[in-house]
Design a protein around this motif. Structure first.
Motif, short mmCIF file in Angstrom:
data_model
loop_
_atom_site.label_atom_id
_atom_site.label_comp_id
_atom_site.label_asym_id
_atom_site.label_seq_id
_atom_site.Cartn_x
_atom_site.Cartn_y
_atom_site.Cartn_z
N VAL A 79 39.74 25.25 33.73
CA VAL A 79 40.60 24.38 32.93
C VAL A 79 39.86 23.04 32.82
O VAL A 79 39.24 22.60 33.80
CB VAL A 79 41.97 24.21 33.64
CG1 VAL A 79 42.86 23.23 32.91
CG2 VAL A 79 42.66 25.58 33.78
N TYR A 127 42.49 29.17 29.25
CA TYR A 127 41.29 29.11 30.09
C TYR A 127 41.41 30.10 31.25
O TYR A 127 40.47 30.81 31.58
CB TYR A 127 41.09 27.69 30.63
CG TYR A 127 40.89 26.68 29.54
CD1 TYR A 127 39.63 26.49 28.96
CD2 TYR A 127 41.96 25.94 29.04
CE1 TYR A 127 39.45 25.58 27.93
CE2 TYR A 127 41.79 25.03 28.01
CZ TYR A 127 40.54 24.85 27.46
OH TYR A 127 40.36 23.96 26.44
N MET A 128 42.59 30.10 31.88
CA MET A 128 42.78 30.97 33.04
C MET A 128 42.64 32.44 32.65
O MET A 128 42.01 33.22 33.34
CB MET A 128 44.15 30.71 33.67
CG MET A 128 44.26 29.33 34.25
SD MET A 128 45.93 28.91 34.74
CE MET A 128 46.04 29.73 36.31
N GLY A 135 40.66 25.39 45.85
CA GLY A 135 40.42 25.56 44.41
C GLY A 135 40.11 24.26 43.71
O GLY A 135 39.91 24.23 42.50
N PHE A 136 40.04 23.18 44.44
CA PHE A 136 39.64 21.88 43.92
C PHE A 136 38.86 21.18 45.02
O PHE A 136 39.31 21.18 46.16
CB PHE A 136 40.86 21.03 43.55
CG PHE A 136 40.48 19.69 42.95
CD1 PHE A 136 40.37 19.54 41.58
CD2 PHE A 136 40.20 18.60 43.77
CE1 PHE A 136 40.00 18.31 41.03
CE2 PHE A 136 39.82 17.38 43.23
CZ PHE A 136 39.73 17.24 41.86
N GLY A 170 45.11 26.32 41.40
CA GLY A 170 45.49 27.57 40.72
C GLY A 170 47.01 27.76 40.78
O GLY A 170 47.64 28.09 39.79
N ARG A 220 34.93 35.15 36.43
CA ARG A 220 35.22 34.09 37.39
C ARG A 220 34.09 33.92 38.40
O ARG A 220 33.77 32.81 38.81
CB ARG A 220 36.55 34.39 38.11
CG ARG A 220 37.74 34.22 37.20
CD ARG A 220 39.00 34.80 37.78
NE ARG A 220 39.48 34.06 38.92
CZ ARG A 220 40.28 34.55 39.85
NH1 ARG A 220 40.67 35.81 39.77
NH2 ARG A 220 40.69 33.81 40.84
N PHE A 228 48.74 25.34 38.40
CA PHE A 228 48.67 25.79 37.00
C PHE A 228 49.62 26.98 36.77
O PHE A 228 50.31 27.04 35.76
CB PHE A 228 47.24 26.18 36.61
CG PHE A 228 46.31 25.00 36.48
CD1 PHE A 228 46.69 23.87 35.77
CD2 PHE A 228 45.04 25.03 37.04
CE1 PHE A 228 45.83 22.77 35.65
CE2 PHE A 228 44.18 23.95 36.91
CZ PHE A 228 44.57 22.82 36.22
N ARG A 229 49.63 27.92 37.73
CA ARG A 229 50.51 29.10 37.56
C ARG A 229 51.98 28.69 37.54
O ARG A 229 52.76 29.23 36.76
CB ARG A 229 50.24 30.15 38.65
CG ARG A 229 48.98 30.99 38.37
CD ARG A 229 48.78 32.08 39.40
NE ARG A 229 48.34 31.54 40.67
CZ ARG A 229 47.08 31.23 40.97
NH1 ARG A 229 46.12 31.44 40.10
NH2 ARG A 229 46.75 30.72 42.15
N ARG A 266 47.68 39.53 39.93
CA ARG A 266 47.43 38.44 39.00
C ARG A 266 46.66 38.95 37.79
O ARG A 266 45.74 39.75 37.93
CB ARG A 266 46.60 37.34 39.69
CG ARG A 266 47.46 36.34 40.39
CD ARG A 266 46.66 35.44 41.29
NE ARG A 266 45.45 34.89 40.67
CZ ARG A 266 44.67 33.99 41.26
NH1 ARG A 266 44.98 33.55 42.47
NH2 ARG A 266 43.60 33.54 40.66
P1 AMP Z 1 42.46 30.11 41.62
O1 AMP Z 1 43.87 30.48 41.90
O2 AMP Z 1 41.96 28.96 42.46
O3 AMP Z 1 41.52 31.29 41.63
O4 AMP Z 1 42.45 29.55 40.10
C1 AMP Z 1 42.84 30.34 39.02
C2 AMP Z 1 42.35 29.71 37.72
O5 AMP Z 1 42.92 28.40 37.57
C3 AMP Z 1 40.86 29.49 37.65
O6 AMP Z 1 40.16 30.67 37.25
C4 AMP Z 1 40.77 28.37 36.62
O7 AMP Z 1 40.99 28.87 35.30
C5 AMP Z 1 41.98 27.52 36.98
N1 AMP Z 1 41.63 26.48 37.97
C6 AMP Z 1 42.06 26.40 39.26
N2 AMP Z 1 41.57 25.32 39.87
C7 AMP Z 1 40.80 24.69 38.95
C8 AMP Z 1 40.00 23.50 38.98
N3 AMP Z 1 39.89 22.74 40.07
N4 AMP Z 1 39.35 23.16 37.84
C9 AMP Z 1 39.45 23.89 36.72
N5 AMP Z 1 40.17 25.03 36.64
C10 AMP Z 1 40.84 25.43 37.73
#
Ligand code: AMP
Length: 223
Positions: free
Chosen positions: A59, A52-53, A85-86, A32, A171, A35-36, A160
């Motif tokens: 994603v 997507y986010m 997050g992965f 996350g 989510r 991506f941010r 956020r």
């Molecule tokens: P997070 O900060 O982990 O809550 O992630 C925020 C957003 O980033 C998620 O709601 C997804 O849209 C995207 N995201 C983060 N990690 C992943 C992942 N491993 N696979 C796909 N999308 C992801």
């Protein structure tokens, strides 16, 4: 030490990942956050991920898996890392297992942060993050020293976009459908590591310390 943190959005994975990262001096890798950061810098990846986010959806794997596997080959990951997050679905989990197995490696701990939905909703509405250094706070339990300001770097905290109520519900739905099944996947491969993350911060830390005690070979620990 290679650690995967599992659990719903808002379960506290990011906060505790930071604690473990500082303690064991291994990187906290949050997809996350990656991506941010890309979004903030206006990269093509960030622009693709944004749609997507914003909808609270995942994603696509083709933008995510190679990005993470590549990150894990960097020098700072030699002693291990904390994945937050992965993986987010079975395909990502299997891709990670396979990539590690090719190097004769595996995940040491997959820790499940268990929490009920009402607590998640309360936490996410109170979450504030620093858009500059990524530090995370909560006005309902882990506030910054000075209201609205990051303790670490002094920048103004924000909520956020995807912590707004409608997106949070989406989510959670995505978590149940795609991510919750990988808890079973990991626990079929590893000992069941779980913490009750509705407990106060200090108690969750103690539970994490107990799980990881004795496993910190090659990692620096102050305790
Ligand atoms: P997070 O900060 O982990 O809550 O992630 C925020 C957003 O980033 C998620 O709601 C997804 O849209 C995207 N995201 C983060 N990690 C992943 C992942 N491993 N696979 C796909 N999308 C992801």
């Amino acid at each position: 030490m290679k650690i995967v943190l599992l659990g719903a959005p808002g379960a506290g994975k990011g906060t505790h990942a930071q604690y473990l990262s500082d303690k064991y001096e291994i990187p906290h890798i949050s997809t996350g956050d990656i991506f941010r950061a890309n979004l903030k810098n206006g990269t093509p990846l960030g622009l693709k991920a944004k749609a997507y986010m914003d909808r609270g959806e995942l994603v696509p794997d083709e933008l995510t898996v190679d990005l993470v596997l590549d990150r894990l080959t960097q020098d700072d990951c030699k002693k291990g890392y904390i994945l937050d997050g992965f993986p987010r679905n079975l395909l990502q989990a299997e891709a990670l297992t396979k990539a590690l197995a090719e190097k004769g490696e595996s995940i040491d701990h997959a820790i499940h942060f268990e929490i009920d939905e009402a607590t998640i909703l309360k936490r996410m509405s109170g979450r504030r993050v620093c858009p500059v250094c990524g530090a995370s706070y909560n006005i309902n339990g882990l506030p910054p020293k000075k209201e609205g300001i990051c303790d670490r770097c002094g920048n103004e905290l924000i909520q956020r976009e995807d912590d707004k109520p409608e997106t949070v519900l989406k989510r959670l739905e995505v978590y149940e459908k795609h991510t919750a099944p990988i808890v079973k996947y990991y626990h079929s491969l590893h000992e069941e590591d779980r913490v009750d993350s509705s407990r106060p911060l200090g108690e969750v830390r103690e539970a994490l310390d107990a799980i990881l005690k004795g496993d910190a070979d090659g990692c620096h620990s102050e305790n």
